[in-house]
Scaffold this motif. Structure first.
Motif, PDB file in Angstrom:
ATOM      1  N   ASN A  88     -27.438  62.551   7.402  1.00 20.36           N
ATOM      2  CA  ASN A  88     -27.275  61.966   6.076  1.00 20.36           C
ATOM      3  C   ASN A  88     -25.950  62.342   5.425  1.00 20.36           C
ATOM      4  N   ASP A  89     -24.950  62.670   6.198  1.00 18.51           N
ATOM      5  CA  ASP A  89     -23.643  63.038   5.643  1.00 18.51           C
ATOM      6  C   ASP A  89     -22.893  61.758   5.266  1.00 18.51           C
ATOM      7  N   VAL A  90     -22.678  61.572   3.969  1.00 12.82           N
ATOM      8  CA  VAL A  90     -21.995  60.375   3.482  1.00 12.82           C
ATOM      9  C   VAL A  90     -20.639  60.715   2.888  1.00 12.82           C
ATOM     10  N   SER A  91     -20.103  61.866   3.214  1.00  4.59           N
ATOM     11  CA  SER A  91     -18.816  62.265   2.646  1.00  4.59           C
ATOM     12  C   SER A  91     -17.711  61.295   3.058  1.00  4.59           C
ATOM     13  N   TRP A  92     -17.816  60.711   4.246  1.00  5.43           N
ATOM     14  CA  TRP A  92     -16.814  59.741   4.676  1.00  5.43           C
ATOM     15  C   TRP A  92     -16.844  58.507   3.779  1.00  5.43           C
ATOM     16  N   ALA A  93     -18.041  58.085   3.325  1.00  4.36           N
ATOM     17  CA  ALA A  93     -18.140  56.909   2.461  1.00  4.36           C
ATOM     18  C   ALA A  93     -17.611  57.219   1.064  1.00  4.36           C
ATOM     19  N   LEU A  94     -17.856  58.428   0.575  1.00  3.96           N
ATOM     20  CA  LEU A  94     -17.356  58.810  -0.744  1.00  3.96           C
ATOM     21  C   LEU A  94     -15.848  58.986  -0.721  1.00  3.96           C
ATOM     22  N   LYS A  95     -15.312  59.419   0.423  1.00  5.38           N
ATOM     23  CA  LYS A  95     -13.868  59.617   0.526  1.00  5.38           C
ATOM     24  C   LYS A  95     -13.113  58.293   0.426  1.00  5.38           C
ATOM     25  N   ILE A  96     -13.758  57.201   0.843  1.00  2.00           N
ATOM     26  CA  ILE A  96     -13.124  55.891   0.757  1.00  2.00           C
ATOM     27  C   ILE A  96     -12.867  55.508  -0.703  1.00  2.00           C
ATOM     28  N   LEU A  97     -13.756  55.931  -1.609  1.00  2.00           N
ATOM     29  CA  LEU A  97     -13.628  55.564  -3.022  1.00  2.00           C
ATOM     30  C   LEU A  97     -12.607  56.407  -3.772  1.00  2.00           C
ATOM     31  N   HIS A  99     -28.770  56.802  -1.562  1.00  2.00           N
ATOM     32  CA  HIS A  99     -29.254  56.072  -0.390  1.00  2.00           C
ATOM     33  C   HIS A  99     -28.359  56.336   0.821  1.00  2.00           C
ATOM     34  N   PRO A 100     -28.351  57.557   1.328  1.00  2.00           N
ATOM     35  CA  PRO A 100     -27.477  57.849   2.479  1.00  2.00           C
ATOM     36  C   PRO A 100     -27.913  57.131   3.751  1.00  2.00           C
ATOM     37  N   GLU A 101     -29.170  56.691   3.817  1.00  2.00           N
ATOM     38  CA  GLU A 101     -29.629  56.002   5.024  1.00  2.00           C
ATOM     39  C   GLU A 101     -28.950  54.639   5.184  1.00  2.00           C
ATOM     40  N   ASP A 102     -28.418  54.082   4.103  1.00  2.00           N
ATOM     41  CA  ASP A 102     -27.713  52.797   4.182  1.00  2.00           C
ATOM     42  C   ASP A 102     -26.270  52.946   4.667  1.00  2.00           C
ATOM     43  N   PHE A 103     -25.801  54.180   4.811  1.00  2.00           N
ATOM     44  CA  PHE A 103     -24.411  54.436   5.172  1.00  2.00           C
ATOM     45  C   PHE A 103     -24.330  55.357   6.379  1.00  2.00           C
ATOM     46  N   PRO A 104     -24.669  54.842   7.556  1.00  2.00           N
ATOM     47  CA  PRO A 104     -24.543  55.674   8.748  1.00  2.00           C
ATOM     48  C   PRO A 104     -23.067  55.878   9.082  1.00  2.00           C
ATOM     49  N   ILE A 120     -14.147  49.108 -16.844  1.00  2.00           N
ATOM     50  CA  ILE A 120     -15.071  48.347 -16.000  1.00  2.00           C
ATOM     51  C   ILE A 120     -14.980  48.816 -14.559  1.00  2.00           C
ATOM     52  N   VAL A 121     -13.772  49.028 -14.069  1.00  2.00           N
ATOM     53  CA  VAL A 121     -13.590  49.482 -12.685  1.00  2.00           C
ATOM     54  C   VAL A 121     -14.141  50.897 -12.504  1.00  2.00           C
ATOM     55  N   ALA A 122     -13.941  51.775 -13.491  1.00  2.00           N
ATOM     56  CA  ALA A 122     -14.472  53.136 -13.403  1.00  2.00           C
ATOM     57  C   ALA A 122     -15.991  53.123 -13.384  1.00  2.00           C
ATOM     58  N   LYS A 123     -16.595  52.265 -14.202  1.00  6.88           N
ATOM     59  CA  LYS A 123     -18.062  52.168 -14.229  1.00  6.88           C
ATOM     60  C   LYS A 123     -18.578  51.649 -12.891  1.00  6.88           C
ATOM     61  N   ARG A 124     -17.913  50.637 -12.330  1.00  9.87           N
ATOM     62  CA  ARG A 124     -18.318  50.098 -11.036  1.00  9.87           C
ATOM     63  C   ARG A 124     -18.230  51.156  -9.943  1.00  9.87           C
ATOM     64  N   ASP A 125     -17.147  51.931  -9.955  1.00 10.16           N
ATOM     65  CA  ASP A 125     -17.001  52.991  -8.957  1.00 10.16           C
ATOM     66  C   ASP A 125     -18.060  54.071  -9.123  1.00 10.16           C
ATOM     67  N   ALA A 126     -18.402  54.410 -10.375  1.00 13.33           N
ATOM     68  CA  ALA A 126     -19.434  55.423 -10.605  1.00 13.33           C
ATOM     69  C   ALA A 126     -20.792  54.936 -10.114  1.00 13.33           C
ATOM     70  N   ILE A 127     -21.101  53.661 -10.337  1.00  7.04           N
ATOM     71  CA  ILE A 127     -22.373  53.108  -9.861  1.00  7.04           C
ATOM     72  C   ILE A 127     -22.405  53.093  -8.341  1.00  7.04           C
ATOM     73  N   THR A 128     -21.295  52.711  -7.720  1.00  6.65           N
ATOM     74  CA  THR A 128     -21.223  52.694  -6.259  1.00  6.65           C
ATOM     75  C   THR A 128     -21.375  54.094  -5.685  1.00  6.65           C
ATOM     76  N   ARG A 129     -20.687  55.061  -6.289  1.00  4.99           N
ATOM     77  CA  ARG A 129     -20.776  56.457  -5.839  1.00  4.99           C
ATOM     78  C   ARG A 129     -22.216  56.969  -5.962  1.00  4.99           C
ATOM     79  N   ASP A 130     -22.875  56.653  -7.074  1.00  3.26           N
ATOM     80  CA  ASP A 130     -24.258  57.081  -7.285  1.00  3.26           C
ATOM     81  C   ASP A 130     -25.180  56.444  -6.253  1.00  3.26           C
ATOM     82  N   TYR A 131     -24.982  55.169  -5.955  1.00  2.00           N
ATOM     83  CA  TYR A 131     -25.812  54.496  -4.963  1.00  2.00           C
ATOM     84  C   TYR A 131     -25.636  55.128  -3.584  1.00  2.00           C
ATOM     85  N   ILE A 132     -24.407  55.447  -3.238  1.00  2.00           N
ATOM     86  CA  ILE A 132     -24.150  56.070  -1.935  1.00  2.00           C
ATOM     87  C   ILE A 132     -24.851  57.422  -1.849  1.00  2.00           C
ATOM     88  N   MET A 133     -24.815  58.194  -2.927  1.00  5.59           N
ATOM     89  CA  MET A 133     -25.455  59.519  -2.918  1.00  5.59           C
ATOM     90  C   MET A 133     -26.982  59.409  -2.845  1.00  5.59           C
TER      91      MET A 133
END
Length: 120
Positions: free
Chosen positions: A6-15, A97-102, A82-95
């Motif tokens: 469940n390591d999603v650090s690679w997905a968070l690093k993209i943001l 739901h790590p199963e969606d980000f293998p 708006i962009v900051a809010k979108r990024d925060a929502i995306t970051r929260d979703y990634i944290m």
């Protein structure tokens, strides 16, 4: 211990932005410059329609230009929010739901490209 499954650090690093990122001047002031120019041109168009000299009522040129620049700065600030809010929502979703980000599979170019045989 970090769970490799469940390591999603690679997905968070993209943001994240690079630490030495600096936006260029055109990108930083585009909204203000564009709307300021448009505001400046509104009285010019009005004068052309009413067949008056282009520079007649020059105070209107200044006021509309300054108003356009202020509106551009406001829209830029709103867009950043708006962009900051979108990024925060995306970051929260990634944290949450790590199963969606293998982790992505690493591939070599030889596996990606289709073999090419030249026809002569």
């Amino acid at each position: 211990m970090i769970d490799q499954e469940n390591d999603v650090s690679w997905a968070l690093k993209i943001l994240e932005r690079e630490p030495d990122y600096e936006q260029n001047l055109i990108g930083k002031y585009f909204h203000s410059m564009y709307l300021g120019l448009m505001g400046f041109c509104v009285p010019v168009l009005k004068n052309a329609v009413f067949k008056r000299p282009v520079w007649a009522g020059f105070q209107q040129h200044i006021m509309f230009g300054a108003g356009g620049m202020a509106l551009g700065a406001y829209l830029r600030h709103r867009e950043d929010g708006i962009v900051a809010k979108r990024d925060a929502i995306t970051r929260d979703y990634i944290m949450r739901h790590p199963e969606d980000f293998p982790p992505p599979d690493r591939k070599k170019y030889a596996d990606v490209f289709i073999p090419w045989i030249p026809m002569r």
